[in-house]
Design a protein around this motif. Structure first.
Motif, PDB file in Angstrom:
ATOM      1  N   PHE A   8      -8.787   5.875  -5.797  1.00 37.92           N
ATOM      2  CA  PHE A   8      -9.521   4.735  -6.341  1.00 37.92           C
ATOM      3  C   PHE A   8     -10.119   5.154  -7.679  1.00 37.92           C
ATOM      4  O   PHE A   8     -10.444   6.321  -7.868  1.00 37.92           O
ATOM      5  CB  PHE A   8     -10.637   4.284  -5.381  1.00 37.92           C
ATOM      6  CG  PHE A   8     -10.120   3.559  -4.181  1.00 37.92           C
ATOM      7  CD1 PHE A   8     -10.002   2.181  -4.193  1.00 37.92           C
ATOM      8  CD2 PHE A   8      -9.708   4.259  -3.061  1.00 37.92           C
ATOM      9  CE1 PHE A   8      -9.492   1.511  -3.088  1.00 37.92           C
ATOM     10  CE2 PHE A   8      -9.204   3.602  -1.957  1.00 37.92           C
ATOM     11  CZ  PHE A   8      -9.092   2.219  -1.966  1.00 37.92           C
ATOM     12  N   PRO A   9     -10.293   4.199  -8.603  1.00 39.00           N
ATOM     13  CA  PRO A   9     -10.823   4.569  -9.920  1.00 39.00           C
ATOM     14  C   PRO A   9     -12.256   5.106  -9.875  1.00 39.00           C
ATOM     15  O   PRO A   9     -12.630   5.928 -10.706  1.00 39.00           O
ATOM     16  CB  PRO A   9     -10.738   3.283 -10.735  1.00 39.00           C
ATOM     17  CG  PRO A   9     -10.572   2.192  -9.749  1.00 39.00           C
ATOM     18  CD  PRO A   9      -9.956   2.792  -8.524  1.00 39.00           C
ATOM     19  N   LYS A  10     -13.040   4.655  -8.902  1.00 41.68           N
ATOM     20  CA  LYS A  10     -14.407   5.173  -8.749  1.00 41.68           C
ATOM     21  C   LYS A  10     -14.422   6.191  -7.629  1.00 41.68           C
ATOM     22  O   LYS A  10     -14.035   5.897  -6.497  1.00 41.68           O
ATOM     23  CB  LYS A  10     -15.378   4.037  -8.413  1.00 41.68           C
ATOM     24  CG  LYS A  10     -15.548   3.030  -9.529  1.00 41.68           C
ATOM     25  CD  LYS A  10     -16.537   1.959  -9.130  1.00 41.68           C
ATOM     26  CE  LYS A  10     -16.687   0.918 -10.233  1.00 41.68           C
ATOM     27  NZ  LYS A  10     -17.532  -0.200  -9.794  1.00 41.68           N
ATOM     28  N   THR A  34      -7.193   8.889 -10.683  1.00 39.99           N
ATOM     29  CA  THR A  34      -6.173   8.412 -11.623  1.00 39.99           C
ATOM     30  C   THR A  34      -4.797   8.505 -10.980  1.00 39.99           C
ATOM     31  O   THR A  34      -4.578   9.284 -10.040  1.00 39.99           O
ATOM     32  CB  THR A  34      -6.141   9.247 -12.923  1.00 39.99           C
ATOM     33  OG1 THR A  34      -5.693  10.569 -12.607  1.00 39.99           O
ATOM     34  CG2 THR A  34      -7.498   9.293 -13.599  1.00 39.99           C
ATOM     35  N   GLY A  35      -3.868   7.727 -11.504  1.00 40.38           N
ATOM     36  CA  GLY A  35      -2.496   7.780 -11.021  1.00 40.38           C
ATOM     37  C   GLY A  35      -1.861   9.134 -11.278  1.00 40.38           C
ATOM     38  O   GLY A  35      -1.085   9.636 -10.458  1.00 40.38           O
ATOM     39  N   GLY A  36      -2.196   9.748 -12.412  1.00 43.00           N
ATOM     40  CA  GLY A  36      -1.670  11.065 -12.733  1.00 43.00           C
ATOM     41  C   GLY A  36      -2.088  12.118 -11.713  1.00 43.00           C
ATOM     42  O   GLY A  36      -1.288  12.968 -11.317  1.00 43.00           O
ATOM     43  N   TYR A  54      -5.765  -1.308  -6.538  1.00 39.52           N
ATOM     44  CA  TYR A  54      -4.656  -1.802  -7.349  1.00 39.52           C
ATOM     45  C   TYR A  54      -4.689  -1.325  -8.796  1.00 39.52           C
ATOM     46  O   TYR A  54      -3.685  -1.396  -9.496  1.00 39.52           O
ATOM     47  CB  TYR A  54      -4.584  -3.327  -7.295  1.00 39.52           C
ATOM     48  CG  TYR A  54      -5.569  -4.047  -8.179  1.00 39.52           C
ATOM     49  CD1 TYR A  54      -5.167  -4.540  -9.415  1.00 39.52           C
ATOM     50  CD2 TYR A  54      -6.884  -4.238  -7.785  1.00 39.52           C
ATOM     51  CE1 TYR A  54      -6.067  -5.202 -10.228  1.00 39.52           C
ATOM     52  CE2 TYR A  54      -7.777  -4.894  -8.585  1.00 39.52           C
ATOM     53  CZ  TYR A  54      -7.368  -5.379  -9.807  1.00 39.52           C
ATOM     54  OH  TYR A  54      -8.247  -6.029 -10.619  1.00 39.52           O
ATOM     55  N   ARG A  55      -5.813  -0.786  -9.276  1.00 39.96           N
ATOM     56  CA  ARG A  55      -5.890  -0.366 -10.677  1.00 39.96           C
ATOM     57  C   ARG A  55      -6.573   0.994 -10.771  1.00 39.96           C
ATOM     58  O   ARG A  55      -7.576   1.252 -10.129  1.00 39.96           O
ATOM     59  CB  ARG A  55      -6.687  -1.385 -11.484  1.00 39.96           C
ATOM     60  CG  ARG A  55      -6.826  -0.999 -12.948  1.00 39.96           C
ATOM     61  CD  ARG A  55      -7.617  -1.996 -13.736  1.00 39.96           C
ATOM     62  NE  ARG A  55      -6.882  -3.251 -13.777  1.00 39.96           N
ATOM     63  CZ  ARG A  55      -7.425  -4.419 -14.099  1.00 39.96           C
ATOM     64  NH1 ARG A  55      -8.693  -4.492 -14.392  1.00 39.96           N
ATOM     65  NH2 ARG A  55      -6.701  -5.505 -14.127  1.00 39.96           N
ATOM     66  N   LEU A  60      -1.470   0.876 -13.157  1.00 37.28           N
ATOM     67  CA  LEU A  60      -1.623  -0.030 -12.027  1.00 37.28           C
ATOM     68  C   LEU A  60      -0.879   0.535 -10.828  1.00 37.28           C
ATOM     69  O   LEU A  60      -0.022   1.413 -10.974  1.00 37.28           O
ATOM     70  CB  LEU A  60      -1.058  -1.411 -12.368  1.00 37.28           C
ATOM     71  CG  LEU A  60      -1.768  -2.183 -13.477  1.00 37.28           C
ATOM     72  CD1 LEU A  60      -1.008  -3.462 -13.802  1.00 37.28           C
ATOM     73  CD2 LEU A  60      -3.199  -2.506 -13.069  1.00 37.28           C
ATOM     74  N   TYR A  61      -1.166   0.012  -9.643  1.00 34.89           N
ATOM     75  CA  TYR A  61      -0.509   0.508  -8.434  1.00 34.89           C
ATOM     76  C   TYR A  61       1.000   0.324  -8.501  1.00 34.89           C
ATOM     77  O   TYR A  61       1.765   1.126  -7.947  1.00 34.89           O
ATOM     78  CB  TYR A  61      -1.097  -0.154  -7.184  1.00 34.89           C
ATOM     79  CG  TYR A  61      -0.558  -1.536  -6.895  1.00 34.89           C
ATOM     80  CD1 TYR A  61       0.475  -1.719  -5.981  1.00 34.89           C
ATOM     81  CD2 TYR A  61      -1.072  -2.663  -7.532  1.00 34.89           C
ATOM     82  CE1 TYR A  61       0.976  -2.987  -5.708  1.00 34.89           C
ATOM     83  CE2 TYR A  61      -0.586  -3.918  -7.267  1.00 34.89           C
ATOM     84  CZ  TYR A  61       0.445  -4.083  -6.358  1.00 34.89           C
ATOM     85  OH  TYR A  61       0.937  -5.331  -6.094  1.00 34.89           O
TER      86      TYR A  61
END
Length: 176
Positions: A8-10, A34-36, A54-55, A60-61
């Protein structure tokens, strides 16, 4: 149990989801923002489940799903409006606001299905194949069975005794 990665971003949200999963008896291999980071963790694990929003800060996912290897599945936690959009193949979803039992049941179901696929996809070594073929040929020769009947016989004996088909084939060979 499959490797579970929470993303999750947070970081606070990721920790809350991780804590829910851990309290539900699900081991979490890592948390990411992060996705990375998710991709890096996935490289080290090989297979598992990514539980995510989702973000992320960097993607994005849908982008993450496109970069994921075949050994990983995605569980998206998102609002009804996000879930109304068409999601990519291989993405399961749980609607927010979250019901804990839905999350736990879904992750457990995904882990169970992944375990069954992994077990089913296991290939036999040439030595194991040779043992099975030898046992089948003995059964065909001595009991006048077809190859299919001999294979079914080995499978049934294996299931009845609780042994693997390899162990059953080895027993047949040793008895004959």
């Amino acid at each position: 149990m499959s490797n579970v990665v929470v993303a999750f971003p947070k970081i606070e949200d990721a920790k809350k989801i991780r804590n829910l999963l851990v309290r539900g008896g699900i081991e979490v291999a890592g948390i990411c923002t992060t996705g990375g980071q998710v991709l890096d963790v996935m490289d080290s694990l090989g297979s598992g489940i990514v539980v995510c929003g989702y973000r992320f800060r960097d993607m994005l996912y849908t982008e993450l799903r496109a970069q994921m290897g075949g050994g990983f599945e995605m569980l998206l936690l998102a609002s009804q409006s996000v879930l109304a959009e068409k999601s990519p193949d291989g993405v399961m979803a749980v609607r927010m606001p979250l019901k804990v039992h839905e999350l736990l049941e879904t992750v457990n179901m995904m882990a169970y299905a992944a375990g069954k696929r992994k077990k089913k996809g296991r290939s036999r070594s040439p030595r194991e194949k040779a043992v099975i073929e030898r046992a089948k040929s003995l059964l065909m020769e001595r009991n006048h069975m077809t190859e299919e009947e001999a294979h079914r016989y080995l499978q049934k004996c294996s299931m009845d005794s609780g042994n693997s088909i390899i162990e059953t084939a080895q027993m047949v060979i040793s008895l004959m």
